[in-house]
Design a protein around this motif. Structure first.
Motif, PDB file in Angstrom:
ATOM      1  N   ALA A  26       5.458 -36.084   8.883  1.00 34.79           N
ATOM      2  CA  ALA A  26       4.674 -36.617   7.771  1.00 34.79           C
ATOM      3  C   ALA A  26       5.113 -35.988   6.444  1.00 34.79           C
ATOM      4  CB  ALA A  26       3.183 -36.379   7.998  1.00 34.79           C
ATOM      5  N   GLU A  27       5.409 -34.701   6.455  1.00 33.42           N
ATOM      6  CA  GLU A  27       5.869 -34.029   5.240  1.00 33.42           C
ATOM      7  C   GLU A  27       7.230 -34.573   4.813  1.00 33.42           C
ATOM      8  OE1 GLU A  27       6.184 -31.533   1.970  1.00 33.42           O
ATOM      9  OE2 GLU A  27       4.452 -32.169   3.132  1.00 33.42           O
ATOM     10  N   ARG A  28       8.130 -34.773   5.782  1.00 28.46           N
ATOM     11  CA  ARG A  28       9.442 -35.331   5.467  1.00 28.46           C
ATOM     12  C   ARG A  28       9.307 -36.743   4.895  1.00 28.46           C
ATOM     13  NH1 ARG A  28      11.745 -33.558   9.696  1.00 28.46           N
ATOM     14  NH2 ARG A  28      11.211 -35.291  11.058  1.00 28.46           N
ATOM     15  N   GLU A  29       8.441 -37.556   5.482  1.00 23.93           N
ATOM     16  CA  GLU A  29       8.195 -38.911   4.963  1.00 23.93           C
ATOM     17  C   GLU A  29       7.656 -38.857   3.538  1.00 23.93           C
ATOM     18  OE1 GLU A  29       8.386 -42.218   6.392  1.00 23.93           O
ATOM     19  OE2 GLU A  29       9.818 -41.142   7.642  1.00 23.93           O
ATOM     20  N   ARG A  30       6.748 -37.920   3.275  1.00 24.28           N
ATOM     21  CA  ARG A  30       6.175 -37.791   1.937  1.00 24.28           C
ATOM     22  C   ARG A  30       7.256 -37.407   0.928  1.00 24.28           C
ATOM     23  NH1 ARG A  30       4.914 -34.371  -1.579  1.00 24.28           N
ATOM     24  NH2 ARG A  30       5.514 -32.564  -0.352  1.00 24.28           N
ATOM     25  N   GLN A  31       8.123 -36.474   1.320  1.00 22.15           N
ATOM     26  CA  GLN A  31       9.199 -36.051   0.428  1.00 22.15           C
ATOM     27  C   GLN A  31      10.187 -37.182   0.166  1.00 22.15           C
ATOM     28  OE1 GLN A  31      10.803 -32.609   2.389  1.00 22.15           O
ATOM     29  NE2 GLN A  31       9.310 -31.222   1.464  1.00 22.15           N
ATOM     30  N   GLU A  32      10.509 -37.955   1.210  1.00 25.08           N
ATOM     31  CA  GLU A  32      11.421 -39.084   1.029  1.00 25.08           C
ATOM     32  C   GLU A  32      10.805 -40.146   0.120  1.00 25.08           C
ATOM     33  OE1 GLU A  32      12.549 -40.512   4.873  1.00 25.08           O
ATOM     34  OE2 GLU A  32      13.704 -38.713   5.337  1.00 25.08           O
ATOM     35  N   ALA A  34       8.619 -39.646  -2.228  1.00 23.05           N
ATOM     36  CA  ALA A  34       8.645 -39.117  -3.594  1.00 23.05           C
ATOM     37  C   ALA A  34      10.046 -39.231  -4.183  1.00 23.05           C
ATOM     38  CB  ALA A  34       8.181 -37.656  -3.602  1.00 23.05           C
ATOM     39  N   TRP A  35      11.075 -38.976  -3.372  1.00 14.02           N
ATOM     40  CA  TRP A  35      12.450 -39.096  -3.850  1.00 14.02           C
ATOM     41  C   TRP A  35      12.757 -40.542  -4.230  1.00 14.02           C
ATOM     42  CZ3 TRP A  35      16.688 -41.834  -2.081  1.00 14.02           C
ATOM     43  CH2 TRP A  35      17.904 -41.516  -2.683  1.00 14.02           C
ATOM     44  N   VAL A  36      12.337 -41.484  -3.380  1.00 16.36           N
ATOM     45  CA  VAL A  36      12.575 -42.902  -3.669  1.00 16.36           C
ATOM     46  C   VAL A  36      11.889 -43.292  -4.976  1.00 16.36           C
ATOM     47  CG1 VAL A  36      12.022 -45.255  -2.897  1.00 16.36           C
ATOM     48  CG2 VAL A  36      12.988 -43.599  -1.294  1.00 16.36           C
ATOM     49  N   GLN A  37      10.675 -42.834  -5.176  1.00 19.15           N
ATOM     50  CA  GLN A  37       9.969 -43.156  -6.412  1.00 19.15           C
ATOM     51  C   GLN A  37      10.703 -42.609  -7.633  1.00 19.15           C
ATOM     52  OE1 GLN A  37       7.456 -45.236  -6.942  1.00 19.15           O
ATOM     53  NE2 GLN A  37       7.622 -45.699  -4.770  1.00 19.15           N
ATOM     54  N   ARG A  38      11.235 -41.397  -7.512  1.00 18.51           N
ATOM     55  CA  ARG A  38      12.007 -40.823  -8.634  1.00 18.51           C
ATOM     56  C   ARG A  38      13.268 -41.631  -8.896  1.00 18.51           C
ATOM     57  NH1 ARG A  38      10.763 -36.023  -5.964  1.00 18.51           N
ATOM     58  NH2 ARG A  38      12.894 -35.836  -5.203  1.00 18.51           N
ATOM     59  N   GLN A  39      13.931 -42.066  -7.822  1.00 17.63           N
ATOM     60  CA  GLN A  39      15.151 -42.860  -7.986  1.00 17.63           C
ATOM     61  C   GLN A  39      14.840 -44.215  -8.608  1.00 17.63           C
ATOM     62  OE1 GLN A  39      18.279 -41.673  -7.411  1.00 17.63           O
ATOM     63  NE2 GLN A  39      17.146 -39.785  -7.109  1.00 17.63           N
ATOM     64  N   LEU A  40      13.756 -44.837  -8.163  1.00 18.45           N
ATOM     65  CA  LEU A  40      13.386 -46.144  -8.712  1.00 18.45           C
ATOM     66  C   LEU A  40      13.006 -46.042 -10.183  1.00 18.45           C
ATOM     67  CD1 LEU A  40      11.336 -47.705  -5.789  1.00 18.45           C
ATOM     68  CD2 LEU A  40      13.620 -48.366  -6.566  1.00 18.45           C
TER      69      LEU A  40
END
Length: 68
Positions: A26-32, A34-40
């Motif tokens: 769940a933590e890894r999914e949350r981090q991914e 957040a990364w996608v949101q930053r990239q978008l």
């Protein structure tokens, strides 16, 4: 009822391991996410051709998943 625990130590370790793995996932999914949101947030908008290509690929993937 006796004073013995209902779960054996092995079962307790198994459950604790599963909970730990689920928490890490769940933590890894949350981090991914957040990364996608930053990239978008920094990505340029898609062109019409890119949008069409993505829709076509998505449709192909859905059809492939349904036939399997």
């Amino acid at each position: 009822m006796s004073g013995r625990p209902l779960r054996s130590p092995a079962m307790r370790r198994l459950v604790q391991g599963l909970v730990k793995d689920q928490t890490a996932f769940a933590e890894r999914e949350r981090q991914e996410a957040a990364w996608v949101q930053r990239q978008l947030a920094t990505a340029p908008p898609l062109t019409v051709a890119q949008t069409r290509m993505l829709r076509r690929v998505k449709g192909d993937l859905i059809r492939a998943a349904q036939t399997t």
